[in-house]
Design a protein around this motif. Structure first.
Motif, PDB file in Angstrom:
ATOM      1  N   LEU A  39       0.834  -1.204   0.000  1.00 36.39           N
ATOM      2  CA  LEU A  39       0.000   0.000   0.000  1.00 36.39           C
ATOM      3  C   LEU A  39       0.868   1.253   0.000  1.00 36.39           C
ATOM      4  N   ALA A  40       1.937   1.224   0.793  1.00 40.17           N
ATOM      5  CA  ALA A  40       2.857   2.369   0.812  1.00 40.17           C
ATOM      6  C   ALA A  40       3.534   2.552  -0.551  1.00 40.17           C
ATOM      7  N   LEU A  41       3.939   1.421  -1.174  1.00 43.62           N
ATOM      8  CA  LEU A  41       4.535   1.522  -2.505  1.00 43.62           C
ATOM      9  C   LEU A  41       3.555   2.105  -3.519  1.00 43.62           C
ATOM     10  N   ALA A  42       2.299   1.667  -3.448  1.00 46.86           N
ATOM     11  CA  ALA A  42       1.297   2.174  -4.382  1.00 46.86           C
ATOM     12  C   ALA A  42       1.067   3.670  -4.185  1.00 46.86           C
ATOM     13  N   LEU A  43       0.983   4.115  -2.928  1.00 46.75           N
ATOM     14  CA  LEU A  43       0.777   5.539  -2.662  1.00 46.75           C
ATOM     15  C   LEU A  43       1.978   6.360  -3.118  1.00 46.75           C
ATOM     16  N   PHE A  44       3.179   5.846  -2.859  1.00 51.08           N
ATOM     17  CA  PHE A  44       4.385   6.562  -3.281  1.00 51.08           C
ATOM     18  C   PHE A  44       4.430   6.679  -4.812  1.00 51.08           C
ATOM     19  N   SER A  45       4.119   5.589  -5.499  1.00 51.94           N
ATOM     20  CA  SER A  45       4.128   5.616  -6.970  1.00 51.94           C
ATOM     21  C   SER A  45       3.073   6.577  -7.501  1.00 51.94           C
ATOM     22  N   ALA A  46       1.907   6.588  -6.863  1.00 54.92           N
ATOM     23  CA  ALA A  46       0.856   7.505  -7.302  1.00 54.92           C
ATOM     24  C   ALA A  46       1.284   8.958  -7.125  1.00 54.92           C
ATOM     25  N   VAL A  47       1.942   9.275  -6.021  1.00 55.86           N
ATOM     26  CA  VAL A  47       2.427  10.647  -5.788  1.00 55.86           C
ATOM     27  C   VAL A  47       3.462  11.026  -6.836  1.00 55.86           C
ATOM     28  N   VAL A  48       4.386  10.100  -7.162  1.00 50.68           N
ATOM     29  CA  VAL A  48       5.395  10.372  -8.187  1.00 50.68           C
ATOM     30  C   VAL A  48       4.734  10.641  -9.538  1.00 50.68           C
ATOM     31  N   LEU A  49       3.715   9.864  -9.875  1.00 50.45           N
ATOM     32  CA  LEU A  49       3.017  10.075 -11.150  1.00 50.45           C
ATOM     33  C   LEU A  49       2.326  11.434 -11.184  1.00 50.45           C
ATOM     34  N   VAL A  50       1.735  11.842 -10.068  1.00 56.38           N
ATOM     35  CA  VAL A  50       1.101  13.164 -10.016  1.00 56.38           C
ATOM     36  C   VAL A  50       2.146  14.265 -10.209  1.00 56.38           C
ATOM     37  N   MET A  51       3.295  14.115  -9.549  1.00 53.08           N
ATOM     38  CA  MET A  51       4.366  15.109  -9.683  1.00 53.08           C
ATOM     39  C   MET A  51       4.866  15.176 -11.124  1.00 53.08           C
ATOM     40  N   LEU A  52       5.041  14.028 -11.768  1.00 49.34           N
ATOM     41  CA  LEU A  52       5.499  14.016 -13.156  1.00 49.34           C
ATOM     42  C   LEU A  52       4.461  14.641 -14.087  1.00 49.34           C
ATOM     43  N   THR A  53       3.169  14.414 -13.781  1.00 51.77           N
ATOM     44  CA  THR A  53       2.119  15.031 -14.594  1.00 51.77           C
ATOM     45  C   THR A  53       2.166  16.554 -14.478  1.00 51.77           C
ATOM     46  N   GLY A  70       8.588   5.337 -16.098  1.00 50.77           N
ATOM     47  CA  GLY A  70       8.445   3.897 -16.311  1.00 50.77           C
ATOM     48  C   GLY A  70       8.508   3.121 -15.006  1.00 50.77           C
ATOM     49  N   LEU A  71       9.472   3.483 -14.130  1.00 51.58           N
ATOM     50  CA  LEU A  71       9.590   2.800 -12.841  1.00 51.58           C
ATOM     51  C   LEU A  71       8.356   3.035 -11.974  1.00 51.58           C
ATOM     52  N   ALA A  72       7.823   4.241 -12.006  1.00 52.48           N
ATOM     53  CA  ALA A  72       6.638   4.549 -11.195  1.00 52.48           C
ATOM     54  C   ALA A  72       5.427   3.745 -11.671  1.00 52.48           C
ATOM     55  N   ILE A  73       5.272   3.638 -12.992  1.00 49.83           N
ATOM     56  CA  ILE A  73       4.129   2.888 -13.521  1.00 49.83           C
ATOM     57  C   ILE A  73       4.253   1.404 -13.178  1.00 49.83           C
ATOM     58  N   VAL A  74       5.454   0.836 -13.362  1.00 47.16           N
ATOM     59  CA  VAL A  74       5.665  -0.590 -13.044  1.00 47.16           C
ATOM     60  C   VAL A  74       5.436  -0.839 -11.559  1.00 47.16           C
ATOM     61  N   THR A  75       5.946   0.036 -10.702  1.00 44.34           N
ATOM     62  CA  THR A  75       5.774  -0.123  -9.260  1.00 44.34           C
ATOM     63  C   THR A  75       4.307  -0.032  -8.865  1.00 44.34           C
ATOM     64  N   LEU A  76       3.584   0.916  -9.455  1.00 46.99           N
ATOM     65  CA  LEU A  76       2.170   1.083  -9.126  1.00 46.99           C
ATOM     66  C   LEU A  76       1.359  -0.140  -9.556  1.00 46.99           C
ATOM     67  N   VAL A  77       1.593  -0.613 -10.774  1.00 45.62           N
ATOM     68  CA  VAL A  77       0.846  -1.780 -11.265  1.00 45.62           C
ATOM     69  C   VAL A  77       1.167  -3.016 -10.426  1.00 45.62           C
ATOM     70  N   GLY A  78       2.462  -3.227 -10.139  1.00 46.80           N
ATOM     71  CA  GLY A  78       2.843  -4.377  -9.320  1.00 46.80           C
ATOM     72  C   GLY A  78       2.278  -4.297  -7.915  1.00 46.80           C
ATOM     73  N   SER A  79       2.298  -3.121  -7.314  1.00 52.48           N
ATOM     74  CA  SER A  79       1.769  -2.958  -5.953  1.00 52.48           C
ATOM     75  C   SER A  79       0.266  -3.206  -5.918  1.00 52.48           C
ATOM     76  N   LEU A  80      -0.447  -2.672  -6.900  1.00 52.23           N
ATOM     77  CA  LEU A  80      -1.895  -2.907  -6.951  1.00 52.23           C
ATOM     78  C   LEU A  80      -2.207  -4.391  -7.146  1.00 52.23           C
ATOM     79  N   ALA A  81      -1.386  -5.072  -7.947  1.00 52.70           N
ATOM     80  CA  ALA A  81      -1.604  -6.511  -8.148  1.00 52.70           C
ATOM     81  C   ALA A  81      -1.428  -7.281  -6.842  1.00 52.70           C
ATOM     82  N   PHE A  82      -0.393  -6.938  -6.080  1.00 52.15           N
ATOM     83  CA  PHE A  82      -0.170  -7.639  -4.813  1.00 52.15           C
ATOM     84  C   PHE A  82      -1.196  -7.236  -3.758  1.00 52.15           C
ATOM     85  N   LEU A  83      -1.672  -6.017  -3.793  1.00 55.61           N
ATOM     86  CA  LEU A  83      -2.752  -5.628  -2.890  1.00 55.61           C
ATOM     87  C   LEU A  83      -3.999  -6.447  -3.168  1.00 55.61           C
TER      88      LEU A  83
END
Length: 383
Positions: A39-53, A70-83
Motif C-alpha cells: 500500500l505504501a509503494l502504491a501511494l508513493f508511486s501515485a504521488v510520483v506520477l502526479v508530480m510528473l504530470t 516507467g519505474l513509477a508505472i511498473v511499481t504502481l501496477v505491481g503494488s496494486l496486483a499484490f494488494l
C-alpha cells in the motif's frame, strides 16, 4: 440444543471476512505487514506520477524523467496486483464462490448439539464433528465461528439466534460440551444413509497412517501440475519470483560494495527487495517432495485427516456426484466441484476446485481396470 437458520452468501462472506481480517497467527501478521508495504509503494508511486504530470503540464520535462515515469508505472501496477492478491475481501469472495457450487450449502440448515458432537445438516449432506476436534469458538459482531485445527468450519450468522439470550445459551452449552459435559439427548439420524440407487461405483476401504501419507504426497505432487494450482496469484508470484530475487541480490551486493558506502536507507531497501524475492520464491518449495511431506505432516498434527482415519469408509460414485457415507453422516461432492482427475498405481484422486481432494486407494477397487473405469467415468462427468 438446535439452531435452524438460512445461511446466505452475504452472511457467509461477512463471516469469512471477519476470519480473514483477524490477527492471531504469525502468518496473519506477516500478511498484514505485506499489505501495508505494498500500500505504501502504491501511494508513493501515485504521488510520483502526479508530480510528473505537473512537471509535464508546466513544460519542464527532461529526458531522465522518462525512466522515472516507467519505474513509477511498473511499481504502481505491481503494488496494486499484490494488494489484490493479499486482499481479505478477495479471499472471502473466493471462498463464497467455491462454496456456491456445493449442493445446498447456502439455504436452510440445521446446527445441533448432540451427545456425540456438533451435527450440521444442509441439502442432502449431514456432517458431525466431535467436540474435541473443535479448536476454537469465536464470536464477533453477532457472528459465531466454529474452528477446527485446519481452519474455520462453520459460520453461524446473527439471524440464527432470536436474541442475545439465545446466543449466550448456545455458547454456554457448547462450552460445557467441549469441557466433557455434552447434552445427553438422543441423536437423530444415527444410522448411515443408504447408498444412492443410481450409484455406478460403490467403494469400501479404510486408511491407515502408513498408507495415507504416501498417497497424499503423490496426490499433492500431482495437484501441482494441474491448472487448479496455477491460479492468477500463483502465476504472478512464480513469474516475479526469480527477477525479484536476482534484483534483490544484485542490489544488496551493489549497496554493500559501493564507494563511498551506501546510506542505511539504501541498504534497508535492498534487503526489502531480497526478502520479497525470497518470499515469492517460496512457491517453488511446493515442488520439493521433502517440503511437501513436511507440510502434510503439519496438517496431520492439526488433525486434518481424522475423518479419513476414523475407520471404514463407503463412497459412491454416480451421476449426482460423489457421496461419502459414514454412520449418521453424508457428504456430497457435485461434479461441478471437480476440476481434475488423476489415476495412478497408488490410487485415484479427484481434485476439487476449492483445493481439496477426494482420495481413493487402489485397494478400494477390484483391479486396475475398475479404477481406470472410475477415472474415465469421472472425466466424462466433469467435461
Amino acid at each position: 440444543m438446535e439452531l435452524r437458520y438460512n445461511l446466505t452468501q452475504q452472511d457467509f462472506k461477512r463471516g469469512i471476512l471477519l476470519h480473514e481480517k483477524r490477527l492471531k497467527k504469525p502468518l496473519d501478521v506477516i500478511r498484514k505487514v505485506e499489505w501495508f508495504f505494498f500500500l505504501a509503494l502504491a501511494l508513493f508511486s501515485a504521488v510520483v506520477l502526479v508530480m510528473l504530470t505537473v512537471i509535464l503540464t508546466a513544460g519542464r520535462w527532461e529526458e531522465d524523467f522518462g525512466t522515472v515515469l516507467g519505474l513509477a508505472i511498473v511499481t504502481l501496477v505491481g503494488s496494486l496486483a499484490f494488494l489484490w492478491v493479499l486482499s481479505a475481501r478477495r479471499r472471502a469472495f473466493h471462498g463464497v464462490r467455491l462454496m456456491a457450487g456445493e449442493d445446498g450449502f447456502f439455504g436452510p440448515r440445521t446446527l445441533t448439539l448432540t451427545k456425540d458432537g456438533v451435527a450440521e445438516t444442509f441439502g442432502v449432506g449431514r456432517r458431525v464433528e466431535s467436540y474435541d476436534t473443535i479448536s476454537e469458538v469465536w464470536e464477533k459482531k453477532g457472528y459465531v465461528l466454529l474452528y477446527l485445527k485446519s481452519g474455520v468450519w462453520e459460520v453461524v450468522p446473527p439471524c440464527a439466534f432470536t436474541g442475545e439470550g439465545e446466543r449466550e445459551a448456545f455458547l454456554s452449552c457448547l462450552a460445557e460440551a467441549r469441557q466433557g459435559r455434552p447434552p445427553q439427548t438422543a441423536n437423530a439420524e444415527t444410522a448411515a444413509p443408504a447408498a444412492p440407487e443410481e450409484a455406478v461405483f460403490t467403494l469400501h476401504y479404510a486408511w491407515t497412517p502408513e498408507t495415507l501419507m504416501p498417497a497424499l504426497l503423490r496426490a499433492n505432487l500431482a495437484f501441482l501440475r494441474t491448472r487448479l494450482f496455477w491460479r492468477p496469484a500463483a502465476v504472478l508470484a512464480a513469474v516475479l519470483s526469480v527477477p525479484m530475487l536476482v534484483s534483490g541480490v544484485l542490489t544488496l551486493i551493489g549497496t554493500l560494495t559501493a564507494v563511498p558506502p551506501a546510506q542505511l536507507s539504501e541498504i534497508i531497501s535492498a534487503i526489502g527487495i531480497l526478502v520479497i524475492g525470497l518470499a515469492l520464491c517460496s512457491i517453488w518449495l511446493n515442488f520439493v517432495p521433502g517440503f511437501m511431506a513436511w507440510a502434510i505432516r503439519r496438517q496431520a498434527k492439526k488433525d486434518a485427516f481424522h475423518k479419513l482415519l476414523e475407520g471404514p469408509i463407503t463412497d459412491t460414485i454416480g451421476p449426482g456426484g460423489v457421496d461419502s457415507l459414514r454412520p449418521g453422516e453424508r457428504e456430497r461432492t457435485l461434479w461441478s466441484q471437480i476440476g481434475g482427475v488423476k489415476s495412478d498405481d497408488w490410487g485415484l484422486v479427484l481434485f476439487r476446485r476449492d483445493r481439496k481432494m477426494l482420495l481413493f486407494p487402489a485397494s478400494a477397487f477390484a483391479d486396475r481396470d475398475e479404477q481406470e473405469g472410475a477415472a474415465e467415468y469421472a472425466r466424462g462427468q466433469t467435461r
